[in-house]
Design a protein around this motif. Structure first.
Motif, PDB file in Angstrom:
ATOM      1  N   LEU A 202       0.922  -1.180   0.079  1.00 36.68           N
ATOM      2  CA  LEU A 202      -0.024  -0.047  -0.093  1.00 36.68           C
ATOM      3  C   LEU A 202       0.990   1.461  -0.085  1.00 36.68           C
ATOM      4  O   LEU A 202       1.976   1.026   0.586  1.00 36.68           O
ATOM      5  N   PRO A 203       0.572   2.539  -0.601  1.00 32.88           N
ATOM      6  CA  PRO A 203       1.249   3.382  -0.678  1.00 32.88           C
ATOM      7  C   PRO A 203       1.274   4.382   0.564  1.00 32.88           C
ATOM      8  O   PRO A 203       0.798   5.405   0.690  1.00 32.88           O
ATOM      9  N   GLY A 204       2.050   3.732   1.631  1.00 33.50           N
ATOM     10  CA  GLY A 204       1.840   4.635   2.891  1.00 33.50           C
ATOM     11  C   GLY A 204       0.609   4.665   3.796  1.00 33.50           C
ATOM     12  O   GLY A 204      -0.149   3.553   3.645  1.00 33.50           O
ATOM     13  N   ARG A 205       0.315   5.551   4.460  1.00 28.93           N
ATOM     14  CA  ARG A 205      -0.686   5.687   5.400  1.00 28.93           C
ATOM     15  C   ARG A 205      -1.958   6.544   4.897  1.00 28.93           C
ATOM     16  O   ARG A 205      -3.050   5.998   4.697  1.00 28.93           O
ATOM     17  N   SER A 206      -1.605   7.885   4.593  1.00 27.99           N
ATOM     18  CA  SER A 206      -2.766   8.743   4.224  1.00 27.99           C
ATOM     19  C   SER A 206      -3.425   8.328   3.214  1.00 27.99           C
ATOM     20  O   SER A 206      -4.727   8.070   3.075  1.00 27.99           O
ATOM     21  N   ARG A 207      -2.641   7.715   1.816  1.00 28.31           N
ATOM     22  CA  ARG A 207      -3.605   7.440   0.828  1.00 28.31           C
ATOM     23  C   ARG A 207      -3.630   5.760   0.573  1.00 28.31           C
ATOM     24  O   ARG A 207      -3.927   5.358  -0.316  1.00 28.31           O
TER      25      ARG A 207
ATOM     26  N   HIS B 213      17.733   1.700  32.264  1.00 29.84           N
ATOM     27  CA  HIS B 213      17.357   1.430  30.779  1.00 29.84           C
ATOM     28  C   HIS B 213      16.817   2.625  30.232  1.00 29.84           C
ATOM     29  O   HIS B 213      15.992   3.564  30.723  1.00 29.84           O
ATOM     30  N   ARG B 214      17.156   2.673  28.884  1.00 25.00           N
ATOM     31  CA  ARG B 214      16.561   3.673  27.932  1.00 25.00           C
ATOM     32  C   ARG B 214      15.437   2.851  27.105  1.00 25.00           C
ATOM     33  O   ARG B 214      15.383   1.760  26.988  1.00 25.00           O
ATOM     34  N   ILE B 215      14.354   3.638  26.691  1.00 24.48           N
ATOM     35  CA  ILE B 215      13.051   3.375  26.491  1.00 24.48           C
ATOM     36  C   ILE B 215      12.788   3.804  25.011  1.00 24.48           C
ATOM     37  O   ILE B 215      13.178   5.108  24.639  1.00 24.48           O
ATOM     38  N   VAL B 216      12.533   2.938  23.933  1.00 24.24           N
ATOM     39  CA  VAL B 216      12.337   3.266  22.738  1.00 24.24           C
ATOM     40  C   VAL B 216      10.768   2.825  22.389  1.00 24.24           C
ATOM     41  O   VAL B 216      10.402   1.717  22.630  1.00 24.24           O
ATOM     42  N   LEU B 217       9.956   3.937  21.871  1.00 25.26           N
ATOM     43  CA  LEU B 217       8.590   3.502  21.270  1.00 25.26           C
ATOM     44  C   LEU B 217       8.652   3.126  19.985  1.00 25.26           C
ATOM     45  O   LEU B 217       9.078   4.274  18.933  1.00 25.26           O
ATOM     46  N   THR B 218       8.139   2.058  19.627  1.00 30.02           N
ATOM     47  CA  THR B 218       8.201   1.673  18.260  1.00 30.02           C
ATOM     48  C   THR B 218       7.000   1.675  17.429  1.00 30.02           C
ATOM     49  O   THR B 218       5.880   2.221  18.067  1.00 30.02           O
ATOM     50  N   ALA B 219       7.049   1.512  16.108  1.00 26.96           N
ATOM     51  CA  ALA B 219       5.914   1.709  15.338  1.00 26.96           C
ATOM     52  C   ALA B 219       5.316   3.210  15.610  1.00 26.96           C
ATOM     53  O   ALA B 219       4.241   3.499  15.400  1.00 26.96           O
ATOM     54  N   TYR B 220       6.240   4.340  15.829  1.00 29.70           N
ATOM     55  CA  TYR B 220       5.666   5.557  16.180  1.00 29.70           C
ATOM     56  C   TYR B 220       5.606   6.431  14.888  1.00 29.70           C
ATOM     57  O   TYR B 220       6.331   6.359  13.890  1.00 29.70           O
ATOM     58  N   GLY B 221       4.234   6.754  14.781  1.00 28.82           N
ATOM     59  CA  GLY B 221       3.667   7.627  13.766  1.00 28.82           C
ATOM     60  C   GLY B 221       2.669   6.825  12.925  1.00 28.82           C
ATOM     61  O   GLY B 221       2.181   7.338  11.870  1.00 28.82           O
ATOM     62  N   SER B 222       2.156   5.550  13.335  1.00 31.35           N
ATOM     63  CA  SER B 222       1.029   5.244  12.877  1.00 31.35           C
ATOM     64  C   SER B 222      -0.298   5.781  13.321  1.00 31.35           C
ATOM     65  O   SER B 222      -1.313   5.237  12.365  1.00 31.35           O
ATOM     66  N   GLY B 223      -0.191   6.789  14.090  1.00 33.06           N
ATOM     67  CA  GLY B 223      -1.547   7.483  14.534  1.00 33.06           C
ATOM     68  C   GLY B 223      -1.875   6.849  15.670  1.00 33.06           C
ATOM     69  O   GLY B 223      -3.078   7.410  16.093  1.00 33.06           O
ATOM     70  N   ARG B 224      -1.683   5.918  16.326  1.00 30.86           N
ATOM     71  CA  ARG B 224      -2.075   5.324  17.393  1.00 30.86           C
ATOM     72  C   ARG B 224      -1.146   5.653  18.492  1.00 30.86           C
ATOM     73  O   ARG B 224      -1.404   4.889  19.690  1.00 30.86           O
ATOM     74  N   GLU B 225      -0.206   6.470  18.507  1.00 28.85           N
ATOM     75  CA  GLU B 225       0.716   6.531  19.675  1.00 28.85           C
ATOM     76  C   GLU B 225      -0.086   7.184  20.747  1.00 28.85           C
ATOM     77  O   GLU B 225      -1.319   7.798  20.820  1.00 28.85           O
TER      78      GLU B 225
ATOM     79  N   LEU C 278       4.505   4.622   7.415  1.00 31.55           N
ATOM     80  CA  LEU C 278       4.412   6.332   7.459  1.00 31.55           C
ATOM     81  C   LEU C 278       5.825   6.384   6.424  1.00 31.55           C
ATOM     82  O   LEU C 278       5.795   7.532   5.698  1.00 31.55           O
ATOM     83  N   GLU C 279       6.784   5.739   6.751  1.00 35.76           N
ATOM     84  CA  GLU C 279       8.058   6.032   6.160  1.00 35.76           C
ATOM     85  C   GLU C 279       7.830   5.733   4.676  1.00 35.76           C
ATOM     86  O   GLU C 279       8.341   6.639   3.699  1.00 35.76           O
ATOM     87  N   ARG C 280       7.333   4.976   4.304  1.00 36.12           N
ATOM     88  CA  ARG C 280       7.073   4.512   2.911  1.00 36.12           C
ATOM     89  C   ARG C 280       6.358   5.631   2.110  1.00 36.12           C
ATOM     90  O   ARG C 280       6.498   6.107   1.079  1.00 36.12           O
ATOM     91  N   GLY C 281       5.042   6.000   2.795  1.00 38.37           N
ATOM     92  CA  GLY C 281       4.356   6.880   2.277  1.00 38.37           C
ATOM     93  C   GLY C 281       4.906   8.502   2.288  1.00 38.37           C
ATOM     94  O   GLY C 281       4.706   9.330   1.398  1.00 38.37           O
ATOM     95  N   ALA C 282       6.026   8.706   3.138  1.00 38.98           N
ATOM     96  CA  ALA C 282       6.638  10.013   3.430  1.00 38.98           C
ATOM     97  C   ALA C 282       7.579  10.096   1.942  1.00 38.98           C
ATOM     98  O   ALA C 282       7.852  11.183   1.701  1.00 38.98           O
ATOM     99  N   LEU C 283       7.883   9.081   1.260  1.00 39.99           N
ATOM    100  CA  LEU C 283       8.559   9.248   0.075  1.00 39.99           C
ATOM    101  C   LEU C 283       7.897   9.532  -1.181  1.00 39.99           C
ATOM    102  O   LEU C 283       8.633   9.903  -2.064  1.00 39.99           O
ATOM    103  N   VAL C 284       6.486   9.515  -1.156  1.00 38.16           N
ATOM    104  CA  VAL C 284       5.848   9.739  -2.214  1.00 38.16           C
ATOM    105  C   VAL C 284       4.587  10.512  -2.020  1.00 38.16           C
ATOM    106  O   VAL C 284       3.903  11.117  -3.013  1.00 38.16           O
ATOM    107  N   ASP C 285       4.003  10.888  -0.594  1.00 36.64           N
ATOM    108  CA  ASP C 285       2.821  11.422  -0.458  1.00 36.64           C
ATOM    109  C   ASP C 285       3.200  12.606   0.639  1.00 36.64           C
ATOM    110  O   ASP C 285       3.748  12.448   1.543  1.00 36.64           O
ATOM    111  N   PRO C 286       2.742  13.952   0.020  1.00 36.55           N
ATOM    112  CA  PRO C 286       2.942  15.123   0.763  1.00 36.55           C
ATOM    113  C   PRO C 286       2.409  15.011   2.315  1.00 36.55           C
ATOM    114  O   PRO C 286       2.810  15.526   3.283  1.00 36.55           O
ATOM    115  N   ALA C 287       1.129  14.372   2.533  1.00 35.78           N
ATOM    116  CA  ALA C 287       0.504  14.305   3.769  1.00 35.78           C
ATOM    117  C   ALA C 287       1.339  13.467   4.579  1.00 35.78           C
ATOM    118  O   ALA C 287       1.574  13.911   5.741  1.00 35.78           O
ATOM    119  N   ASP C 288       1.818  12.193   4.108  1.00 32.63           N
ATOM    120  CA  ASP C 288       2.511  11.650   5.068  1.00 32.63           C
ATOM    121  C   ASP C 288       3.836  12.239   5.374  1.00 32.63           C
ATOM    122  O   ASP C 288       4.387  12.083   6.596  1.00 32.63           O
TER     123      ASP C 288
END
Length: 432
Positions: free
Chosen positions: A64-69, A299-311, A330-340
């Motif tokens: 799929l072409p990212g998230r927004s579209r 420990h250091r904490i990392v939040l994964t899948a950040y940017g899915s909209g459900r953070e 989101l990263e794939r969409g950011a390469l092709v879609d202005p909204a992402d």
């Protein structure tokens, strides 16, 4: 917040926060965290819970072409399909990753009617219209909602005859992948994950994402045992960088099970590792407390899948977080879609201003912050009073700002409802 310069009534803000916490921000249906068994005490012994799920397979989802579209559109479409088919009381639940569920509690006779009605759903999914969603269903005693939901979801995402976190340690595999700093482009370290045997790469990650919303308490003992085995699986980074132990799969549980698993993480977390947890999990009380405890131990904490909209609906300074791993869709969409791209840029900017490291597991995604794209066109006019600019300057997230805009200007019958894309689009144009 009246008198603080925001000019928004506290009751309106409370309503918007409640809506944002209980409704999925992508589909505006019930959020996936509603798939829990806590309310089962009000049900009678002879009631049956039916869970019907729709989802696209992993290759289709990742094409799929990212998230927004792409993913966002598909998730809303699946919810609409289930709603049109059900045409009856029940809950349409967004469980993310191109998947949705219909959950209803009925008498045994009505449950039988639902089973007979499933054929109509399969016929609605016309293969001539493109990739066909997978469909599955499960039924059981209403008190066993978590177990029934888990069975329905498992049939969608796991390789045949594979169960998540099976009883034998040898039935799981360990995978490692390199992480990169999104801002500098430098190699950061290694992410280490456990996953079900024969499910690797995107398949394993997607299975974890879905099952973390629905896994039955029957897996609790196995997950606790895996926590104890984790120190033997987490080795050093070959180049001396941080090792991010992604604990999302081992935290997957529902109801009381999640508290047990969160405590197991605290008890058995390998020393010296950075702890990774899916961003949506970090907003749950049991998990949040476990992360705070671990961070207090160094420990250091990392939040994964950040940017899915459900953070989490919280700013970075309210969370135990040192780094974020960006959502691959989101990263794939950011390469092709202005909204992402606008959302991606807003998240990275927010992380930088709060000294939070932004990471990616796909080196080609680094182009998302370097390759020019046309500026997105806003769907709604900017609210008056420089509200958006003030929200950005004080460090509100995209979700927090959307809640603030809706509380301030979204109370009328025809007032537009803002989401993260609306906020990010205006921020992108203001900072261009």
């Amino acid at each position: 917040m009246q008198g603080s310069g925001w000019d928004v009534a506290s009751d309106a803000l409370m309503v918007e926060h409640l809506l944002a916490s209980t409704l999925d921000p992508v589909t505006h249906r019930a959020a996936g965290v509603s798939l829990h068994p806590e309310c089962s005490g009000a049900r009678t012994d002879d009631e049956v819970v039916t869970v019907v799920t729709l989802a696209y397979d992993t290759p289709t989802t990742y094409a799929l072409p990212g998230r927004s579209r792409g993913l966002d559109v598909v998730e809303r479409r699946l919810c609409d399909e289930l709603e049109a088919w059900a045409d009856a009381p029940g809950s349409i639940v967004a469980i993310g990753e191109a998947a949705a569920a219909y959950v209803v509690t009925t008498s045994q006779d009505d449950a039988q009617s639902l089973r007979e009605h499933l054929g109509e759903l399969y016929r609605r999914l016309d293969p001539a219209a493109g990739p066909t969603p997978l469909a599955s269903a499960a039924q059981g005693a209403s008190a066993d909602l978590a177990d029934v939901t888990a069975r329905a979801v498992e049939r969608l995402v796991l390789p045949r005859a594979t169960l998540p976190l099976q009883d034998q340690w040898t039935a799981t595999d360990v995978s490692r992948r390199t992480l990169w700093d999104v801002v500098t482009g430098a190699r950061f370290g290694t992410q280490v994950r456990l996953h079900a045997a024969r499910a690797d790469g995107p398949h394993a990650e997607r299975a974890e994402g879905l099952l973390s919303l629905s896994r039955s308490p029957r897996y609790t003992d196995t997950a606790v045992a895996l926590h104890a085995a984790v120190p033997h699986a987490v080795g050093p980074d070959r180049d001396g960088g941080p090792v991010v132990w992604d604990a999302s799969a081992a935290l997957s549980g529902t109801g009381q099970a999640r508290a047990t698993l969160a405590q197991a993480l605290v008890d058995h977390c390998p020393p010296g590792v950075w702890v990774g947890v899916s961003a949506w999990l970090a907003g749950l009380d049991d998990v949040l407390q476990a992360l705070r405890t671990l961070r207090g131990r160094g420990h250091r904490i990392v939040l994964t899948a950040y940017g899915s909209g459900r953070e989490p609906l919280a700013a970075f300074d309210e969370l135990p977080v040192d780094a974020i791993l960006l959502d691959p869709h989101l990263e794939r969409g950011a390469l092709v879609d202005p909204a992402d791209r606008a959302v991606h840029a807003a998240i990275v900017d927010h992380a930088v201003r709060h000294d939070v490291v932004a990471l990616t597991s796909a080196r080609h995604a680094l182009d998302a912050v370097r390759r020019p794209l046309p500026l997105p066109t806003p769907c709604h006019p900017e609210p008056p009073g420089q509200l958006l600019e003030r929200a950005r300057l004080v460090g509100l997230t995209l979700r927090e700002t959307a809640v603030l805009v809706n509380a301030t200007h979204g109370q009328g019958a025809v007032a537009p409802r803002w989401d993260r894309y609306d906020v990010a689009t205006h921020w992108a144009r203001a900072t261009s």
